[in-house]
Enzyme design. Sequence first.
Site, mmCIF file in Angstrom:
data_model
loop_
_atom_site.group_PDB
_atom_site.id
_atom_site.type_symbol
_atom_site.label_atom_id
_atom_site.label_comp_id
_atom_site.label_asym_id
_atom_site.label_seq_id
_atom_site.Cartn_x
_atom_site.Cartn_y
_atom_site.Cartn_z
ATOM 1 N N ASP A 138 0.847 -1.214 0.000
ATOM 2 C CA ASP A 138 0.000 0.000 0.000
ATOM 3 C C ASP A 138 0.873 1.252 0.000
ATOM 4 O O ASP A 138 0.570 2.227 0.690
ATOM 5 C CB ASP A 138 -0.926 -0.020 1.225
ATOM 6 N N LYS A 140 2.025 4.613 -0.951
ATOM 7 C CA LYS A 140 1.443 5.780 -1.618
ATOM 8 C C LYS A 140 1.814 6.990 -0.778
ATOM 9 O O LYS A 140 2.164 6.845 0.399
ATOM 10 C CB LYS A 140 -0.080 5.632 -1.734
ATOM 11 N N ASN A 143 0.958 7.307 2.861
ATOM 12 C CA ASN A 143 1.591 6.397 3.839
ATOM 13 C C ASN A 143 3.078 6.644 3.966
ATOM 14 O O ASN A 143 3.820 5.780 4.435
ATOM 15 C CB ASN A 143 1.333 4.936 3.421
ATOM 16 N N ASP A 158 1.797 2.479 8.248
ATOM 17 C CA ASP A 158 0.582 1.738 7.905
ATOM 18 C C ASP A 158 0.827 0.413 7.188
ATOM 19 O O ASP A 158 0.819 0.346 5.958
ATOM 20 C CB ASP A 158 -0.372 2.596 7.070
ATOM 21 N N THR A 177 -4.625 0.986 -3.292
ATOM 22 C CA THR A 177 -5.387 2.112 -3.850
ATOM 23 C C THR A 177 -5.192 2.136 -5.361
ATOM 24 O O THR A 177 -4.054 2.084 -5.820
ATOM 25 C CB THR A 177 -4.847 3.423 -3.225
HETATM 26 C C1 LIG Z 1 1.164 13.807 12.762
HETATM 27 C C2 LIG Z 1 0.373 12.677 12.135
HETATM 28 C C3 LIG Z 1 -0.771 12.970 11.369
HETATM 29 C C4 LIG Z 1 -1.534 11.946 10.802
HETATM 30 C C5 LIG Z 1 -1.135 10.622 11.014
HETATM 31 C C6 LIG Z 1 0.016 10.338 11.763
HETATM 32 C C7 LIG Z 1 0.781 11.337 12.343
HETATM 33 C C8 LIG Z 1 0.158 8.920 11.760
HETATM 34 C C9 LIG Z 1 1.076 8.026 12.322
HETATM 35 C C10 LIG Z 1 0.901 6.665 12.101
HETATM 36 C C11 LIG Z 1 -0.179 6.159 11.333
HETATM 37 C C12 LIG Z 1 -0.395 4.675 11.097
HETATM 38 C C13 LIG Z 1 -1.107 7.064 10.782
HETATM 39 C C14 LIG Z 1 -0.934 8.409 11.005
HETATM 40 N N1 LIG Z 1 -1.693 9.448 10.567
HETATM 41 C C15 LIG Z 1 -2.941 9.309 9.798
HETATM 42 C C16 LIG Z 1 -2.756 9.768 8.379
HETATM 43 C C17 LIG Z 1 -1.762 8.885 7.680
HETATM 44 N N2 LIG Z 1 -2.028 8.835 6.260
HETATM 45 C C18 LIG Z 1 2.010 6.006 12.790
HETATM 46 O O1 LIG Z 1 2.239 4.803 12.840
HETATM 47 N N3 LIG Z 1 2.777 6.949 13.388
HETATM 48 C C19 LIG Z 1 2.266 8.181 13.126
HETATM 49 O O2 LIG Z 1 2.752 9.224 13.526
#
Ligand SMILES: Cc1ccc2c(c1)c1c3c(c(C)cc1n2CCCN)C(=O)NC3=O
Length: 275
Positions: A138, A140, A143, A158, A177
Amino acid sequence: TSVFKLESFEDNYEAGDDIGSGHFAVVRRCTHRKTGQAFAAKFIRKRRGGGRKGAKMEEIVKEINILRCIDHPNVISLHEVYDTKMEVILVLELVSGGELFEYISEKEALSEEEASSFIKQILEGVKHLHDNKIVHLDLKPENIMLLNHNSTNIKLIDFGLARRLTDQEDMRAMMGTAEFIAPEVVSYEPLSLATDMWSIGVITYILLSGSSPFLGDSQQETYHNITALNYEFDHDLFHNTSELAQDFIDKLFIRNPRKRSTVHDCLNHPWIKPV
Ligand SMILES: Cc1ccc2c(c1)c1c3c(c(C)cc1n2CCCN)C(=O)NC3=O
């Protein structure tokens, strides 16, 4: 199986604001009460009984076991896991620089040096996964996260769709995606490490041009463009992009997965490795 913490998540962490969501999961910023350290907590809803909502436990355990066997500066690390009645909570390293996606949206297109530097880090992280026979599936810009706002260090996040390539199970599954998936995924043929390499080609094309190579007006049209390898280096978008960069991408947009550049080929490509 993995050992899960029995005391409650709330004992040790104060959950903060929601920072995103994915399959059956919500991600929230959280703070470790004793140390004040910030983490990302991914709350994955468990599938109860015969219901369809929520993730199957075996899928959750698969993601945890994959995260547990990777340790690399360009891949997010898993800190702790909590198991409750309704959900499993992954306490993950927090990155605060936002998605690469947002970064390129603000900048339209990047310079070749900047794009090559981002792609090199993505390749280093993917090399670590591939050396451990893990395929991300995935990849992209959403991620790929920036460590912090003023650095261009990135981390892959992710692993909800990631798989460990075991020889017996040949993996076919429609996933990922649309605009980033490889022809073998569209045609439901066996997946391999090469499946990630196609996605890296798509990400490189986007970083250099701000436009997506196979994206059509519908998912069907996108799938058709992918299986027909219907892409071009539009002159308006690529007139000041080097032949080397285009060669790097051409070697990834190869239909036959066995002929496609591997992560090692890419790391040795002159566009990445300063000659
Ligand atoms: C500051 C910030 C903002 C959005 C975040 C993250 C951190 C984030 C994080 C993670 C994941 C799986 C999703 C995350 N997201 C969701 C969006 C990711 N595409 C993660 O594993 N560490 C992160 O900081």
